[in-house]
Design a protein around this motif. Structure first.
Motif, PDB file in Angstrom:
ATOM      1  N   PHE A   1       5.270   6.431  -7.160  1.00  0.00           N
ATOM      2  CA  PHE A   1       3.915   6.952  -7.017  1.00  0.00           C
ATOM      3  C   PHE A   1       3.142   6.712  -8.305  1.00  0.00           C
ATOM      4  CE2 PHE A   1       1.001  10.421  -8.058  1.00  0.00           C
ATOM      5  CZ  PHE A   1       0.109  10.322  -7.008  1.00  0.00           C
ATOM      6  N   GLY A   2       1.847   6.413  -8.151  1.00  0.00           N
ATOM      7  CA  GLY A   2       1.007   6.233  -9.329  1.00  0.00           C
ATOM      8  C   GLY A   2      -0.289   5.548  -8.974  1.00  0.00           C
ATOM      9  N   PRO A   3      -1.069   5.146 -10.009  1.00  0.00           N
ATOM     10  CA  PRO A   3      -2.291   4.387  -9.755  1.00  0.00           C
ATOM     11  C   PRO A   3      -1.986   3.112  -8.976  1.00  0.00           C
ATOM     12  CG  PRO A   3      -2.228   5.154 -12.026  1.00  0.00           C
ATOM     13  CD  PRO A   3      -0.874   5.435 -11.443  1.00  0.00           C
ATOM     14  N   LEU A   4      -2.776   2.838  -7.957  1.00  0.00           N
ATOM     15  CA  LEU A   4      -2.460   1.751  -7.030  1.00  0.00           C
ATOM     16  C   LEU A   4      -2.438   0.394  -7.728  1.00  0.00           C
ATOM     17  CD1 LEU A   4      -1.762   1.634  -4.057  1.00  0.00           C
ATOM     18  CD2 LEU A   4      -4.169   1.225  -3.546  1.00  0.00           C
ATOM     19  N   ASP A   5      -3.355   0.154  -8.646  1.00  0.00           N
ATOM     20  CA  ASP A   5      -3.387  -1.131  -9.349  1.00  0.00           C
ATOM     21  C   ASP A   5      -2.099  -1.354 -10.150  1.00  0.00           C
ATOM     22  OD1 ASP A   5      -5.873  -1.710  -8.334  1.00  0.00           O
ATOM     23  OD2 ASP A   5      -6.959  -0.967 -10.089  1.00  0.00           O
ATOM     24  N   GLU A   6      -1.612  -0.302 -10.797  1.00  0.00           N
ATOM     25  CA  GLU A   6      -0.374  -0.427 -11.566  1.00  0.00           C
ATOM     26  C   GLU A   6       0.816  -0.673 -10.648  1.00  0.00           C
ATOM     27  OE1 GLU A   6       0.260   2.858 -14.173  1.00  0.00           O
ATOM     28  OE2 GLU A   6      -1.764   2.761 -15.035  1.00  0.00           O
TER      29      GLU A   6
END
Length: 305
Positions: free
Chosen positions: A206-211
């Motif tokens: 899980f995390g920022p989509l771009d990353e």
């Protein structure tokens, strides 16, 4: 909104387009199925945190999967796929999948392999369920995710056929629709969703989509270097039929093997055009109706003269 971005080719910001003026970076899930061990910790954590009722737990006789698919009371579903594929010599052999790194070039051949994948709502960029909901029960959060408000849902069921992935389902007792919220309450408190927190192998990230997209691309390259030629990403492309998914996957075979549509398309993509045609047709009918009443009166007026 959907058509504008599809025509321009630009990647949309679903939270901003939904009225959030300064949204945080869009977040999502990257599920790496090559390290999923089928433990179902994500299913248990999801049920515990969201107080989701038990929903049968019945074995199909074809698999060790006892939840069978996503539904109103299964927001995370771990698929168990036993796969036998003919080898070049005609025998049904495949390298066994190693949980740590996937099947490498030197792996011992076996008779079968398990493909395991934790499925979830995709939180589409262009979410058809949002388009058809008449009560506003479905809404886009500031994180770019899609959430159902159960206290507003009237049980109409329009969202069920609208979803191109078959994710949303109604509970039989009251007809209300339910699905994954990506633990919206946890996100607001700065926590990660319960399923990702519980995953012991970091299959669910899980995390920022771009990353996550960058991390996923590197992982595919790593698997290809290790000889896993079938590794591929699914749902990561912003220019696909749903504008990219907020939950995307690394798969080891074709999407159909996992029960995923190969080319999902937002089911409401033609709504603007349909409304335009409907409006034009309505105007034409109104004009014909007016003429049908006005013309006889005009003709009668000429006769009296």
């Amino acid at each position: 909104m959907t058509d504008r971005h599809l025509l321009s080719g630009s990647e949309p910001d679903p939270a901003r387009d939904s009225g959030h003026p300064e949204p945080p970076p869009r977040v999502g899930f990257f599920t790496d199925t090559s390290v999923c061990i089928g433990c179902k910790a994500c299913e248990v954590a999801c049920k515990e945190w969201n107080a989701i009722p038990e929903d049968g737990l019945s074995l199909t006789g074809m698999s060790y999967d006892n939840t069978q698919g996503l539904g109103a009371s299964t927001w995370r579903h771990v698929a168990f796929i036993e796969q036998q594929v003919p080898a070049p010599d005609g025998r049904t052999r495949l390298p066994l999948v190693e949980a740590e790194s996937g099947p490498g070039p030197g792996a011992e051949p076996g008779e079968m392999r398990w493909l395991m994948s934790s499925d979830v709502c995709k939180h589409c960029t262009h979410a058809a369920c949002l388009d058809v909901c008449p009560t506003g029960s479905l809404f886009r959060t500031e994180f770019g995710t899609v959430v159902v408000q159960e206290d507003i849902c009237n049980g109409c069921g329009y969202c069920v056929p609208a979803c191109p992935y078959g994710v949303i389902e109604q509970r039989p007792d009251d007809g209300r629709a339910f699905k994954c919220t990506m633990c919206y309450d946890r996100l607001g408190a700065g926590q990660e969703p319960a399923c990702a927190k519980a995953c012991p192998t970091e299959s669910i990230q899980f995390g920022p989509l771009d990353e996550l997209r960058e991390r996923a691309a590197l992982r595919v390259d790593e698997l290809h270097t290790a000889g896993v030629d079938g590794a591929r990403l699914y749902g990561h492309e912003p220019d696909d039929g749903v504008g990219g998914d907020g939950a995307f996957f690394l798969l080891l075979d074709q999407p159909e093997v996992y029960g995923l549509p190969p080319d999902p398309v937002v089911t409401t993509r033609d709504l603007p055009t349909m409304w335009k045609h409907a409006g034009a047709a309505a105007l034409s009918l109104a004009g014909a109706f007016t003429v049908s009443f006005a013309l006889p009166r005009l003709l009668r007026g000429k006769d009296t003269r």
